[in-house]
Design a protein around this motif. Structure first.
Motif, PDB file in Angstrom:
ATOM      1  N   VAL A 140       9.213 -56.595  -5.624  1.00 25.13           N
ATOM      2  CA  VAL A 140      10.579 -56.104  -5.810  1.00 25.13           C
ATOM      3  C   VAL A 140      10.842 -54.880  -4.957  1.00 25.13           C
ATOM      4  O   VAL A 140      11.986 -54.447  -4.811  1.00 25.13           O
TER       5      VAL A 140
ATOM      6  N   SER B  17      17.461 -63.477  -7.879  1.00 24.05           N
ATOM      7  CA  SER B  17      16.412 -64.260  -7.225  1.00 24.05           C
ATOM      8  C   SER B  17      15.076 -63.573  -7.370  1.00 24.05           C
ATOM      9  O   SER B  17      14.038 -64.194  -7.616  1.00 24.05           O
ATOM     10  N   LEU B  18      15.138 -62.284  -7.241  1.00 25.52           N
ATOM     11  CA  LEU B  18      13.887 -61.528  -7.345  1.00 25.52           C
ATOM     12  C   LEU B  18      13.334 -61.572  -8.762  1.00 25.52           C
ATOM     13  O   LEU B  18      12.122 -61.472  -8.976  1.00 25.52           O
TER      14      LEU B  18
ATOM     15  N   ARG C 173      20.837 -60.594  -5.278  1.00 31.56           N
ATOM     16  CA  ARG C 173      19.445 -60.495  -4.861  1.00 31.56           C
ATOM     17  C   ARG C 173      18.551 -60.304  -6.070  1.00 31.56           C
ATOM     18  O   ARG C 173      17.443 -60.859  -6.149  1.00 31.56           O
TER      19      ARG C 173
ATOM     20  N   LEU D 231      11.069 -64.408  -9.232  1.00 33.89           N
ATOM     21  CA  LEU D 231       9.831 -64.176  -8.513  1.00 33.89           C
ATOM     22  C   LEU D 231       8.944 -63.202  -9.283  1.00 33.89           C
ATOM     23  O   LEU D 231       7.735 -63.429  -9.450  1.00 33.89           O
TER      24      LEU D 231
ATOM     25  N   LEU E 232       5.506 -63.777  -0.511  1.00 30.35           N
ATOM     26  CA  LEU E 232       4.717 -64.601  -1.410  1.00 30.35           C
ATOM     27  C   LEU E 232       4.858 -66.074  -1.053  1.00 30.35           C
ATOM     28  O   LEU E 232       3.876 -66.833  -1.012  1.00 30.35           O
TER      29      LEU E 232
ATOM     30  N   SER F 147      10.127 -58.860   0.778  1.00 29.40           N
ATOM     31  CA  SER F 147       8.830 -59.139   0.180  1.00 29.40           C
ATOM     32  C   SER F 147       8.868 -60.417  -0.641  1.00 29.40           C
ATOM     33  O   SER F 147       7.836 -61.029  -0.857  1.00 29.40           O
ATOM     34  N   GLU F 148      10.067 -60.832  -1.104  1.00 26.70           N
ATOM     35  CA  GLU F 148      10.067 -62.053  -1.901  1.00 26.70           C
ATOM     36  C   GLU F 148       9.684 -63.245  -1.049  1.00 26.70           C
ATOM     37  O   GLU F 148       9.110 -64.213  -1.542  1.00 26.70           O
TER      38      GLU F 148
END
Lengths: 738, 75
Positions: free
Chosen positions: A717, A633-634, A630, A637, B6, B2-3
């Motif tokens: 995040v 991927s974050l 995870r 972002l 967006l 939250s990802e």
């Protein structure tokens, strides 16, 4: 650069358009020219505006410093430009000038004070030096007075100066004056070199004593000599006077006897006795006169010697001797007077005796003559003059009467002659007597004049001595008064000093006493404290021993329980670690139940066990691997929204943030430093640190680092981290429980 | 998660933008044809307005988390 290109483009455009003929493409040209001219105009106008704006900004910044500061703060690289154009911003001049002025003033004042003191000292020096120089001859009195004052000031206690109008005090003064006169000659040389200073007390006292001693010696010697000479002269004079007296007596006796012999009609035997006595008296008289003369000469000699001694002692000029001298002179005068009187008496007696002797001689001569005549006339009668009474004849009688007549005539004639002669003789004698009287008178007058002169001089000297004594006494009283005033002042000062010193000493004493007391109290307190401490420690140790024994038993039980708890916690942590591949989450219910069973009576452990979040118990906690996936991927972002926060969140900012994420490259994994600095808080760096930590299994640190993200990245995040937090909490629980 | 939020927002933005742009364009064409003698300017106006509205909406949407709403204040 863009502007330059634009300018270049404009220029080329202008050139190109100028080349094109105007007529053919009028419209176009108009259009294009207008366009180009308008474009160029616009560009030029824009350039002018921009340059004008910049110039205006610079000018205004030069005038207003606050504006300059605001511009520098807000517009990047403006501080460089403004610095280039205007120079560094001016500083505030402020206060240092005043301080410098103030600092300058005190040194000048200090300098002035130093100068003043230096001047004073300099003035004092030359004053001191010049004081001994002037009027050295007149120095004696000034020096004497100054030294007297010095002496009086130096001597603490003024001795009562020997007040008796003695020769000693007067001698001191005279000696002082003499010594000063002597010193004057010697002091002339050292005076210009060294300034006048107060002589020390001991020196003054020694000098005074020395002076006194000298004076005493001299006066003693002088007085001794005077006394000797006085005594000798007195003796001689007395002797002379006695001799004179004797001579006088002899003369008087002789004259009396002579008178007696002449006048008295006595028997011839007695007459011869008388004449014998007379001769004896005459012999006595001559011897006496000789003796008298010898004695007189001796007396004169001694008087002369006395006079010389007196003159010599007068020449010494010592006041102590003066009364002696005066007395001696008076004695001398008296002696001289007496001697002269006696001499006069003797002389008068001698003259009387001379007259009487003359008279006696005359009488004798007359008698002899008469006898001769009588014998010449009557030689026979003479033989038996007395027994011739019966045999006288008339012839004889007539002859005798005629002889008598003749004799009477002769005698009358002789009488007349004698009268005349007597008159002449008397005149001559009177003349002689007058002369002698005159001489005697002159002598007497001279002697009396001399005596009077002498007496007057002696009187003057006596008066002078008296006056001097009076003045001395007055001066002594003045000095005594000054000394008394000085002693009073000194006494007062001493009293004040005594008070001050007493107060000081008492203060010191009291402070010392206080110190001692406090120290004593301190020591006692310390001893008490130490004793109580020892007692307490002993008691505590005893108690500790007892408790230790009791707690042993309890500890054993606790240890057993803890062991059980630990085992259950180990099971929990193992279950946490091992994540099944298919199920991302692992429910912890069973393990937690086991933990709760094992720590039933321990409240702390129960609380902790209850603190495991519900969600984690039911649903389970994510495993590490899933969290890692995870995170990756974050990460991408978070990179994309790195620039977005509360203030910057317009679409344009989003565009910029995406552009940054595309263009910026950072290490995928970087070891985090032990201490994060401000530049480490960049999101890209934080993400690389967190990735590194995650790879190395340090989930906690990774969570902390990710927690440092700010703004949109944090928000993005956050949810993930909720899981992470739960995970860490759950991870931390077993550790804590353990 | 939250990802995904967006991503959702971006989707909404684009969709909204497409709709508004299309609508504006359409309206502009209509008006240009009907009232303004086939000038270009209504078309550009309409499309520009549509695009602008879409831009504003998107921005507001993205900012919404940071903005305080009246409802929150009352709460």
């Amino acid at each position: 650069m863009l502007r330059a290109c634009l300018r270049g483009a404009n220029a080329t455009a202008r050139k190109n358009y100028r080349r094109i003929p105007l007529t053919s493409l009028q419209q176009c040209r108009h259009y294009t020219a207008g366009e180009s001219s308008s474009a160029s105009k616009v560009v030029v106008a824009g350039l002018l505006t921009v340059s004008g704006g910049i110039g205006g900004t610079i000018l205004y910044a030069k005038w207003d410093h606050k504006f300059r500061a605001a511009v520098e703060k807000n517009v990047p690289y403006s501080d460089w430009l403004l610095g280039l154009a205007l120079g560094p911003p001016a500083q505030d001049p402020g206060l240092p000038i005043k301080k410098r002025v103030e600092l300058a003033q005190p040194p000048s004042m200090i300098e002035k004070q130093v100068k003043k003191s230096a001047k004073k000292e300099g003035a004092e020096g030359p004053v001191k030096d010049s004081s001994p120089v002037p009027s050295k001859p007149a120095q004696s009195i000034e020096e004497a007075s100054a030294e007297a004052t010095h002496i009086i000031s130096a001597i603490s206690e003024v001795p009562s100066v020997p007040a008796p109008c003695d020769t000693e005090a007067a001698a001191v003064k005279e000696e002082c004056k003499e010594c000063h006169e002597h010193k004057e000659a010697t002091a002339v040389h050292p005076a210009p070199t060294e300034p006048m200073k107060e002589r020390p007390v001991e020196e003054v006292a020694a000098r005074l004593a020395q002076q006194e001693q000298e004076e005493q010696d001299i006066s003693a010697s002088v007085s001794a000599s005077l006394e000797d000479s006085l005594a000798s002269s007195a003796k001689a004079t007395l002797q002379a006077i006695g001799a004179q007296e004797a001579a006088l007596q002899a003369i008087i006796q002789h004259t009396d006897k002579l008178k007696e012999a002449m006048e008295a009609e006595v028997l011839p035997e007695e007459k011869s006795n008388q004449w014998k006595d007379l001769e004896a008296a005459l012999a006595d008289r001559t011897t006496a006169l000789n003796d008298a003369r010898a004695a007189l000469s001796k007396a004169n000699e001694s008087l002369d010697s006395l006079r010389s001694v007196i003159d010599k002692s007068k020449g010494l000029k010592i006041s102590s001797v003066r009364p002696l001298v005066l007395a001696a002179e008076e004695n001398l005068h008296n002696m001289v007077v007496d001697l002269d009187k006696m001499v006069m008496k003797v002389q008068s007696a001698e003259s009387e005796a001379k007259i009487v002797s003359q008279y006696s001689e005359l009488v004798n001569e007359a008698k002899r003559q008469f006898q001769r005549e009588v014998s010449s006339l009557t030689p026979e009668i003479q033989a038996n003059w007395k027994g011739l009474t019966g045999k006288l004849s008339t012839d004889d009688l007539n002859a005798l009467i005629a002889h008598a007549h003749r004799r009477i005539d002769q005698l009358n004639r002789e009488l007349a002659e004698q009268k005349v002669r007597e008159k002449i003789h008397v005149d001559a004698a009177l003349e002689q007597q007058k002369l002698e009287d005159q001489k005697a008178l002159d002598n007497a007058v001279n002697t009396v004049l001399q005596h009077v002169k002498e007496e007057a001089r002696l009187e003057q000297e006596r008066k002078l001595a008296e006056l001097r004594e009076v003045m001395e006494a007055e001066m002594r009283t003045q000095l005594r008064r000054q000394a008394a005033a000085h002693t009073d002042h000194v006494q007062d000062v001493l009293k004040v000093q005594e008070h001050e010193l007493k107060a000081e000493a008492e203060q010191v004493l009291s402070s010392k006493m206080l110190e001692q007391e406090t120290r004593y109290r301190q020591l006692t307190q310390e001893q008490l404290d130490n004793f109580t401490l020892d007692m307490n420690t002993a008691y505590a140790r005893l108690k500790g021993v007892e408790e230790a024994i009791d707690s042993h038993v309890v500890a054993e039980e606790e240890a057993r329980k803890a062991h059980q708890l630990w085992l259950s916690v180990e099971a929990l942590s193992y279950s946490l670690k091992t994540a099944e591949a298919d199920v991302p989450t692992v429910p912890l219910e069973n393990a937690a139940q086991a933990v709760r069973d094992s720590c039933r009576d321990n409240d702390f452990a129960l609380a902790l066990a209850a603190a495991l979040p519900e969600k984690s118990l039911q649903r389970g906690v994510y495993s590490e691997a899933s969290l890692r996936a995870r995170f990756n991927s974050l990460r991408s972002l978070a990179r994309r929204v790195a620039l977005i926060d509360e203030s910057r969140n317009s679409l344009y900012q989003y565009f910029l943030s995406y552009l940054q994420a595309a263009l910026l490259f950072e290490k995928s994994q970087e070891a985090p430093p032990s201490q994060l600095s401000s530049e480490d808080l960049d999101p890209f760096k934080l993400l690389s640190y967190a990735s590194y930590c995650l790879e190395h299994g340090d989930l906690e640190l990774a969570a902390k680092l990710v927690n440092q993200l700010r703004g949109e990245a944090r928000r993005v995040v956050q949810e993930n981290d909720g899981e992470g937090a739960r995970r860490t909490r759950s991870n931390g629980e077993p550790e804590v429980l353990t | 998660m939250s990802e995904k939020e967006l991503g959702k927002k971006w989707d909404r933005c684009l969709a909204d933008g497409a709709i508004k742009l299309g609508t504006g364009l359409g309206l502009g064409i209509v008006f240009s044809v009907l009232f303004f003698k086939r000038h270009t300017w209504p078309i550009s106006l309409g499309s520009g307005a549509g695009l602008g509205m879409a831009y504003a909406n998107c921005q507001n949407n993205l900012r919404s988390h940071y903005m305080l709403h009246r409802g929150d204040k009352e709460q």
